[in-house]
Write a protein that holds these residues in place. Structure first.
Motif, short mmCIF file in Angstrom:
data_model
loop_
_atom_site.label_atom_id
_atom_site.label_comp_id
_atom_site.label_asym_id
_atom_site.label_seq_id
_atom_site.Cartn_x
_atom_site.Cartn_y
_atom_site.Cartn_z
N ILE A 1 -1.62 138.32 -53.27
CA ILE A 1 -1.87 137.21 -52.35
C ILE A 1 -0.58 136.68 -51.71
O ILE A 1 -0.62 136.03 -50.68
N ASP A 2 0.54 136.99 -52.35
CA ASP A 2 1.83 136.47 -51.86
C ASP A 2 2.44 137.50 -50.90
O ASP A 2 2.79 138.61 -51.32
N PRO A 3 2.57 137.15 -49.62
CA PRO A 3 3.05 138.14 -48.65
C PRO A 3 4.47 138.63 -48.91
O PRO A 3 4.80 139.77 -48.55
N VAL A 4 5.27 137.81 -49.58
CA VAL A 4 6.65 138.24 -49.87
C VAL A 4 6.61 139.37 -50.91
O VAL A 4 7.22 140.43 -50.74
N ARG A 5 5.86 139.14 -52.00
CA ARG A 5 5.74 140.19 -53.04
C ARG A 5 5.05 141.43 -52.48
O ARG A 5 5.39 142.55 -52.85
N LEU A 6 4.07 141.22 -51.63
CA LEU A 6 3.36 142.35 -51.03
C LEU A 6 4.35 143.27 -50.33
O LEU A 6 4.32 144.50 -50.50
N ASN B 1 -7.11 138.24 -51.76
CA ASN B 1 -7.50 137.52 -52.97
C ASN B 1 -8.42 138.44 -53.77
O ASN B 1 -9.49 138.82 -53.29
N PHE B 2 -8.00 138.81 -54.98
CA PHE B 2 -8.80 139.79 -55.72
C PHE B 2 -10.19 139.29 -56.08
O PHE B 2 -11.07 140.08 -56.37
N PHE B 3 -10.40 138.00 -56.07
CA PHE B 3 -11.74 137.49 -56.36
C PHE B 3 -12.73 137.92 -55.27
O PHE B 3 -13.94 137.87 -55.46
N GLU B 4 -12.19 138.31 -54.12
CA GLU B 4 -13.06 138.74 -53.01
C GLU B 4 -13.08 140.26 -52.86
O GLU B 4 -13.60 140.78 -51.88
N ILE C 1 -6.56 149.63 -60.68
CA ILE C 1 -6.38 148.48 -59.78
C ILE C 1 -5.64 147.41 -60.56
O ILE C 1 -6.08 146.99 -61.63
N ASP C 2 -4.49 146.97 -60.02
CA ASP C 2 -3.75 145.86 -60.65
C ASP C 2 -4.04 144.59 -59.86
O ASP C 2 -3.78 144.53 -58.65
N LEU C 3 -4.59 143.61 -60.55
CA LEU C 3 -4.97 142.36 -59.88
C LEU C 3 -3.77 141.42 -59.83
O LEU C 3 -3.35 140.88 -60.86
N GLY C 4 -3.21 141.25 -58.65
CA GLY C 4 -1.98 140.48 -58.52
C GLY C 4 -0.82 141.40 -58.84
O GLY C 4 -0.27 141.39 -59.94
N ALA C 5 -0.46 142.23 -57.86
CA ALA C 5 0.47 143.35 -58.13
C ALA C 5 1.92 142.91 -58.32
O ALA C 5 2.73 143.68 -58.81
N GLY C 6 2.25 141.68 -57.91
CA GLY C 6 3.62 141.18 -58.10
C GLY C 6 4.62 142.06 -57.37
O GLY C 6 4.48 142.34 -56.18
N PRO D 1 0.10 131.08 -55.11
CA PRO D 1 -0.55 131.97 -56.08
C PRO D 1 -1.02 131.23 -57.33
O PRO D 1 -2.04 131.60 -57.92
N SER D 2 -0.30 130.17 -57.73
CA SER D 2 -0.70 129.44 -58.95
C SER D 2 -2.11 128.89 -58.80
O SER D 2 -2.88 128.83 -59.74
N LEU D 3 -2.44 128.49 -57.59
CA LEU D 3 -3.76 127.90 -57.36
C LEU D 3 -4.85 128.97 -57.43
O LEU D 3 -6.00 128.69 -57.74
#
Ligand SMILES: C[S@@+](CC[C@H](N)C(=O)[O-])C[C@H]1O[C@@H](n2cnc3c(N)ncnc32)[C@H](O)[C@@H]1O
Length: 169
Positions: free
Chosen positions: A77-82, A104-107, A51-56, A20-22
């Motif tokens: 983007i992180d399947p564990v947090r998802l 990826n929220f950019f998409e 819409i929360d971008l990167g819901a954690g 996710p850092s990348l």
């Protein structure tokens, strides 16, 4: 055996922290006090779409649905947090108001949002500035924890907590 466990933890950490850092920022949760303050500052109303971008771990979308009556969408983007988000939404009986998807929220197309929230890296906020300007409808608000958006005039700024609200005109 121990090496399998160490290897597994290493891979999960790689997925959860480095990956996710990348893309936009590693997981670091907004404090709950700030989550509520952000949603209040953004004037989120019942029936509106957030819409929360990167819901954690889902704290923003769950609060938006539970305490503000909003339809809340999270992308992570992180399947564990998802998975954590999905489990928490179901456990709270919020499946009808909350949707979380992997990606990826950019998409992602953000045109349905009345409010977009994020707590990301400054590089991600810089990159989002143009995308949000193109996609959001007039009247939509953007609320950011810590990161100002370049080229946008903030409607509200909380300097102490470093929260920024922008409105699309
Ligand atoms: C700082 S945390 C914020 C979590 C939550 N929004 C909050 O305020 O507590 C950032 C989250 O964004 C996710 N993330 C980073 N880049 C992403 C991207 N391009 N698409 C989807 N999720 C992303 C990370 O995995 C992490 O969970």
């Amino acid at each position: 055996m121990i090496w399998y466990i160490v290897g597994g933890v290493g891979i999960l950490s790689l997925i959860s922290i480095c990956f996710p850092s990348l893309y936009g920022g590693a997981w670091s949760p907004s404090r709950m006090r700030l989550v509520r303050k952000m949603l209040k500052m953004a004037e989120l109303k019942p029936g509106e779409t957030l819409i929360d971008l990167g819901a954690g771990d889902g704290r923003v979308i769950l609060t938006a649905a539970r305490e503000f009556g909003a339809k809340a969408i999270g992308v992570e983007i992180d399947p564990v947090r998802l998975q954590i988000c999905k489990t928490r939404a179901s456990a709270l009986g919020l499946d009808s108001l909350v949707t979380v998807s992997w990606g990826n929220f950019f998409e992602m197309d953000m045109s349905a949002a009345d409010v977009v929230s994020f707590y990301l890296s400054q590089a991600a906020a810089d990159k989002l500035a143009d995308k949000l300007r193109k996609e959001l409808k007039p009247g939509a608000r953007v609320v950011s924890n810590r990161r100002p958006m370049p080229g946008w005039d903030a409607e509200k700024v909380d300097r102490l907590d470093r929260l920024y609200v922008y409105r699309v005109t």
